[in-house]
Design a protein around this motif. Sequence first.
Motif, PDB file in Angstrom:
ATOM      1  N   HIS A 196       0.660  -1.220   0.183  1.00 23.32           N
ATOM      2  CA  HIS A 196       0.102   0.080   0.090  1.00 23.32           C
ATOM      3  C   HIS A 196       0.754   1.183  -0.008  1.00 23.32           C
ATOM      4  CE1 HIS A 196      -3.109   2.949   1.301  1.00 23.32           C
ATOM      5  NE2 HIS A 196      -3.911   2.008   0.813  1.00 23.32           N
ATOM      6  N   ALA A 197       0.313   2.095  -0.682  1.00 23.03           N
ATOM      7  CA  ALA A 197       1.020   3.493  -0.580  1.00 23.03           C
ATOM      8  C   ALA A 197       1.685   4.092   0.788  1.00 23.03           C
ATOM      9  CB  ALA A 197       0.248   4.758  -1.415  1.00 23.03           C
ATOM     10  N   GLU A 198       0.808   3.869   1.741  1.00 20.59           N
ATOM     11  CA  GLU A 198       1.028   4.463   2.992  1.00 20.59           C
ATOM     12  C   GLU A 198       2.347   3.625   3.681  1.00 20.59           C
ATOM     13  OE1 GLU A 198      -2.393   3.749   5.585  1.00 20.59           O
ATOM     14  OE2 GLU A 198      -3.410   5.573   4.315  1.00 20.59           O
ATOM     15  N   GLU A 199       2.725   2.555   3.164  1.00 24.51           N
ATOM     16  CA  GLU A 199       4.102   1.978   3.553  1.00 24.51           C
ATOM     17  C   GLU A 199       5.306   2.575   3.188  1.00 24.51           C
ATOM     18  OE1 GLU A 199       3.704  -2.284   2.411  1.00 24.51           O
ATOM     19  OE2 GLU A 199       1.302  -2.450   3.156  1.00 24.51           O
ATOM     20  N   PHE A 200       5.387   3.453   1.965  1.00 21.65           N
ATOM     21  CA  PHE A 200       6.340   3.970   1.674  1.00 21.65           C
ATOM     22  C   PHE A 200       6.395   5.545   2.025  1.00 21.65           C
ATOM     23  CE2 PHE A 200       5.281   0.438  -1.326  1.00 21.65           C
ATOM     24  CZ  PHE A 200       6.467  -0.269  -1.378  1.00 21.65           C
ATOM     25  N   ASN A 201       7.988   5.954   2.369  1.00 19.09           N
ATOM     26  CA  ASN A 201       8.196   7.252   2.739  1.00 19.09           C
ATOM     27  C   ASN A 201       7.896   8.099   1.744  1.00 19.09           C
ATOM     28  OD1 ASN A 201       8.934   6.424   5.122  1.00 19.09           O
ATOM     29  ND2 ASN A 201      11.178   6.116   4.649  1.00 19.09           N
ATOM     30  N   TYR A 202       8.067   7.729   0.329  1.00 19.84           N
ATOM     31  CA  TYR A 202       7.896   8.970  -0.673  1.00 19.84           C
ATOM     32  C   TYR A 202       6.622   9.085  -1.332  1.00 19.84           C
ATOM     33  CZ  TYR A 202      13.027   8.736  -1.719  1.00 19.84           C
ATOM     34  OH  TYR A 202      14.234   8.997  -1.513  1.00 19.84           O
ATOM     35  N   THR A 203       5.574   8.207  -0.615  1.00 21.88           N
ATOM     36  CA  THR A 203       4.176   8.365  -1.058  1.00 21.88           C
ATOM     37  C   THR A 203       3.280   8.811   0.266  1.00 21.88           C
ATOM     38  OG1 THR A 203       3.729   5.823  -0.847  1.00 21.88           O
ATOM     39  CG2 THR A 203       4.312   6.828  -2.994  1.00 21.88           C
ATOM     40  N   ARG A 204       3.697   8.836   1.494  1.00 23.94           N
ATOM     41  CA  ARG A 204       2.972   9.129   2.562  1.00 23.94           C
ATOM     42  C   ARG A 204       3.309  10.337   3.168  1.00 23.94           C
ATOM     43  NH1 ARG A 204       5.491   4.207   6.118  1.00 23.94           N
ATOM     44  NH2 ARG A 204       7.374   5.123   6.687  1.00 23.94           N
TER      45      ARG A 204
END
Length: 1723
Positions: free
Chosen positions: A279-287
């Motif tokens: 999920h996008a919330e798992e990555f620093n660059y997307t959350r």
Amino acid sequence: MALAELYTQYNSVWIPDNEEVWQSAEITKNYKTGDHVLHLLLEDGTELNYPVDPAPLPPLRNPDILVGENDLTALSYLHEPAVLHNLRVRFVESKLIYTYSGIILVAMNPYKQLPIYGDAIIHAYSGQNMGDMDPHIFAVAEEAYKQMARNNRNQSVIVSGESGAGKTVSARYAMRYFATVSKSNSNAHVEDKVLASNPITEAVGNAKTTRNDNSSRFGKYTEISFDQTHQIIGANMRTYLLEKSRVVFQSENERNYHIFYQLCASALQPEFKHLKLGHAEEFNYTRMGGNTVIEGVDDRADMMETQKTFTLLGLKEDFQMDVFKILAAILHLGNVQMTAVGDEKSSVSLEDKHLNIFCELLDLDNDKVAQWLCHRKIITTSETVIKPMTKLQALNARDALAKKIYSHLFDFIVERINKALHFSGKQHTFIGVLDIYGFETFDVNSFEQFCINYANEKLQQQFNQHVFKLEQEEYMKEDIPWTLIDFYDNQPVIDLIEAKMGILELLDEECLLPHGTDENWLQKLYNNYINKNPFFQKPKMSNTSFIIQHFADKVEYKSEGFLEKNRDTVYEVLIDILKNSKFHLCANFFQDHPVPISPFRSAITVKSAKTVVKPPNKQFRTTVGNKFRSSLYLLMETLNATTPHYVRCIKPNDQKLPFEFDSKRVVQQLRACGVLETIRISSQSYPSRWTYIEFFSRYSILMTQHELSLSDKKKICKTVLQRLIQDPNQYQFGRTKIFFRAGQVAYLEKLRSDKLRQACIVIQKNVRSWHQRKKFLRIKQAAVTIQQYFRGQRAVRQAITATALKQAWAAIVIQKHCRGYIVRKLCQLICVAAITIQAYVRGFLARKKFQKMLKEHKAVILQKHARAWLARRRFQNIRRFVLNIQLSYRVQRLQKKLEDQNKENHGLLERLTHLASTHASDLDSIQKLELELEKLVTQKRTSEEKGKKYKEDTEQKLSKLEKQNAELQEQKTFLEQKLQEETEEMKDKMDDLTKQLFTNVQQEERQRIILEKKFQNEKQDYEKEIESLKGEIKTLEEEKIKLQDQIQEEHIIQDGLKLEVGHLQKQAKMIPELQKEIELLQTQKMDVEKQVQSQKQEMREKVSEVAQQFFESYDVEDVRSRLSTEDLEHLNEDGELWFAYEGLKKATRVLESQFQSQKENYEKEIEALNFKVEHLSQEIIHLQKLFREENDINDSIRLEVSRLTSENMMIPDFKQQISELQKQKVDLEQRLREQAAKMKGKMEEMPNQVHHSLSEKGQRRTLEDQTETHTKEEEKQIATIQEIQKTINHLKEQHEIEDKVKSKIKPEAFNLTLENIVRNDIRGYTVGTKPEDLEEELDMKDRVIKKLQDQIKTLTKTIEKDLKPRGVVVNMIPGLPAYILFMCVRYADYVNDDDMLKSFMSITTNGIKQVIKEHAEDFEMLSFWLSNTYHFLNCLKQYSGEEEFMKQNTPRQNMNCLKHFDLSEYRQILSDLAIRIYHQFILVMENNIQPMIVPGMLEYESLQGISGMKPTGFRKRSSSIDDTDTYTMTSILQQLSYFYSTMCQNGLDTELLKQAVKQLFFLIGAATLNSLFLRKDMCSCRKGMQIRCNISYLEEWLKEKNLQSSSAKETLEPLSQAAWLLQVKKITDEDAKEIYERCTSLSAVQIVKILNSYTPIDDFEKRVSPSFVRKVQAMLNNREDIPQLMLDTKYLFQVTFPYTPSPYALEIIQIPSSFKLGFLTRV
């Protein structure tokens, strides 16, 4: 007039306001020069004394009549509040998002989907001038496309605006317009590929920001290339300043680029599992932004769309997966954890999950990546130092690497898109679409905003120069003296940024220093520019920022991060690691190679937007600012070489609410995008410009009678202006226009309003006076009447007494009785006279009637006896004649049947003998195989001693072969027995049949009917027997095939045995002996065949002897003896013997023609077979060619005739073959002579006529013998080529199709020449037929076929091609060609010739199709053939013989009905053809009337005093009131009358005519209504009156032509309701309810569009309030209609062809000599 003089009572001004920026106020007291205050009344009722000394006067407000204009330059007062108010009215009240401002299109973002971008809208704007339609992005695109096509000059569409204003959508719609109007005919689908590039670039270059959910974070210039035909052939894309920092950092409520979230949403898909995403919330660059989801957006669906567009551009799945791997690697790189080791060091764990995935995806070394993410290498002249980095430095290095990879990936994707859009060939012109960021100012502005605003400064400078150039050209074209206009020049600001020692150069210089910092660079800026450059300032409260005075506003920039962003550095060691990656795509990103030059060639010389990547030497490394400046130079060079078109996108509010207008935000953007600067430049000179015609039309009310009497309108305008405006400096006269200073048009409008108001007062005064006068006269008349009656009653009462009343009454009684007596006496006298007259008249009439009845009775008795005597006599004569004819005809028919039966018997016998011969050969082959087997058995026994191992196998094989031989012997014996039985049965049946025929011939005439029945029964039984024999023969053939297969299997087994024996015993000498034995068997087989042939010949001789005996047994003497002398005299009574002879002669001719045709067919078949044997290879090639041309041959009978002629060229070859057969016919001729002599002797006592008839019978027998001979020859030829025919059976099947077509032509030629051929045969054959006569017949046949060709060509050419509509319809029956064609059909039915009918119908339909194709744009020809096709179809129905079509026929017409053919299939073909002609007919009419509709129905103003002409601003309308060449309503009516008269002259049916008129009226209504929807200036009350007037003209035309029942009026109902909607009052709730109830033919979208577009023409009209529109819209929500704005002008009503019988009898129709159809004669 001075501007100060306009500040009078009741005028309005604009004053500043803190909330709404500007507020309107009304002047309550006239302003005089020197007053210190201006007395105002605000809209809320508050009075205000506005100070004007020393402050300037507030700007004046435009009259309401000018508010809401399409073009801001049409406003009389051009200033900021006027522009703002006009945009507000159009956007909020009229729901219009587009407005012109000179050359700029201002586009407001509605934050709502609007139905104004469909294909129908695109086609509506295509080909239109910008001033003719409402402002639209399509209008700008059409103007660019039109100028490119007209001037062959490159164009540019510059779309700018801040984030969220709708730039991307506007650019997308412009590109979609180009792709739609310039669609190419190739299969490359270049337009789809160009449009498909948008979703990809948006996925990798757009992101969610606080202002926009789909904000473009880069600039894009798309260059669409066109060829010489102005069709799209390719495209090229250049990008500018991608916001790379967004990859590693996003502010709150913002997102990274869309592609990352699309990947995460698709992580669970099987094809993406190897990327190990979540999920996008798992990555620093997307959350970082806190919210990873956009409301209403499905990232997974967008991912599928992105993949789809990748595929459409030809980028395969492997390439896509490589891109997705790099994107996934960037996300994993962002999750790599850095651990601090003390204060100066940091480290990365080798077990870091995301680090391993990153290295795995990019195929990198984990150890190296982990090491160099935390260390850096410093290279000096003497040594190399490896220095550890702190955690913060390591994080920055990681983020820099991620940005670098994404930047290269973005550039690579753009490059691949350009390759996919690459085209082969030379570019002729191009249109560039620039989608670039607008001026930006935030709370914190950094390096990105600095570059963006720098680009906007360059674009604004180019825009100012272009506007100034256009103004200068306009003034020079009109010969107006002009002075240099003072406009804002931003060159100093540009020099501040880019000049030598400017901000960018100082920044690059600081970046080159090893220890350069942002603070040092900022200090240099302070030292160089503070107090030295007025456009550079230092903030009072900050030492880390600087301020630049841009053209739009002051912007404060934070210096922090400028150097780092300008350097955009990544440590070289990390770059080297990526270079050495085994993942080829990643390694290619960082290789040292120049970017290839774009294949697109422009009309100007441009450089690539990307500069060449140089080696990573920090001293020569190109900075971001330098790259951006170079690409910006290239962009400006391209734009300066093109004709620009500007689109300024405005964001109306920051809350993204639909149709909400925030004045502060809008003003800020108007100042930033240059709209107000354009207005300011225009207002400094002469902003208002009217053509002389427009001025005359608008202000003719201000002119005097003397001025109007002048003929020169230009002179009138000059005279009026000099009288109305005293100051000549306030206007200038050009060649075609009048130029006004600001405010002068408002002054003229005031004068016009005052004049109209004064005229209204005068009209009101006179109307009220007339009304009161009428009321007074009515009261006065009532009073006089009352007085009259009152005075009369009083006089009567005074004059009348009692005595007078008594005397008067007595006189009245006496008069009554006297008058009654006189009248009674007169009545009695008249009654007696009338009765007497009636009695005498009735008696006379009765006597006359009796005499008449008596005479009629006597005449009837005489007629009865006379007619009975005549009928009896006629019946007796006919009966005798019929009996004689029946006698002769039945004898001949029985003879013919016997001869046919004999022929069939001969054929069956020959087939049986052939089968016997084949079976005999099979038996021989079986015996030969038995002998071979015996020899092989002996050989096997001798070899058993040496080969014991193979003994058992060979014994088994021999036993099997013996069994098979036994079975074959049994089958052989069975077949022999069966054949023998069948031959015996056949002989018995033949004997019985001949005996039965002999006995039947000897019976009397009374038994002939029974004989015929028995003969028919026998024939049926015999046919059944033949069928059974055929079935048995077929089974025998199948058994034969099985036997042959078994023999082949035995051969295979024997070959195997021979090989085994050869290997074992090596006795090869046995093979020649076996071959000799085989040859011996073959000779025996030939002997057996000869025996069979001899038996066959004997059988034929026996059959011929039986037939000869039969003919001899039929003695003419016997027949003659049966007829007594009395019978002979009775026969010859009244010449009946001659009639009998003529009937016998005709019957003989018919039989003779039949036998002759059979003979010719046999001869042709023999000749064709001989030709095939001699020229087999040539025939195969010829058949293949004919098969390829078979489709074209079937389509046209004329081609078939020509092909038949070409085949007849082979007749000389046939003649040569016939001459070779002369020797074979010698014996036949001798036999014919002998038989003729015998017949001649027997018929000596008969009359010459009977003798001649019987000699013809002998001659017919001769023909039969010849036919038998030909049959034998044919059988021999078939036997010789039987094996060859098997190889070309498939070609024969193809040739059969061709023969079917030939058979359609050949009977026609035979029918035309049949009588002559038979007659020549009778005259030429004295004893026998000569070969030369047959050659003459073939020549005659050739000539007849050629003649038939000429006649068919002449008929089709004359009727279908040479006939001109105007030449036929004058003084002739309507549909005359149709009647001629039908009479030809009736002739084919009369002669019962199916082939002739098919040929004629095919030629007719193909000919009509060809005429329609050749005259596809000729209305008269289409009308002519539509009418004739319809009449032809009705004739086929009327004379079809079907009861439903015969009800209205006359008895004579019913007698002319078709007898033999059912033409329902051809009726369907003609019906389809008529529908096709009708559609083309409607299309031609629509194309002719289409250009007249909008000018005549909408633009032309025929009503006096209701001119709706208003100022149009910079974009002038193409139409003009005084244009004599323009179309008017009269033009439309004349065109309709021309259509109507042409259709009537051509005899088109009334119902069809009504349907055509209905279709035309629908087009007129739909085209007018569509144009009304897209032209706000036409939506006024006066225009509604004009439309209603034009509709009445059309209704009167329908009434005049008696077409009220055509339903054409109903098709104008939507337009009529729209006109009513423009005229009706639109204020109260009752008005809204009435609109809801009345406008039933308009959809809710259309009604709201008209209400929003309603524009007052004068001050007396009221605008439609938004609240009223909302009321109507709420009522319309209950409707269930299609939310479609535009009507489909291409819609076609279903056409029906009603049946209308023809009143003309076929007998009275004459073919005019002008048709040149002399070869047609009436039968």
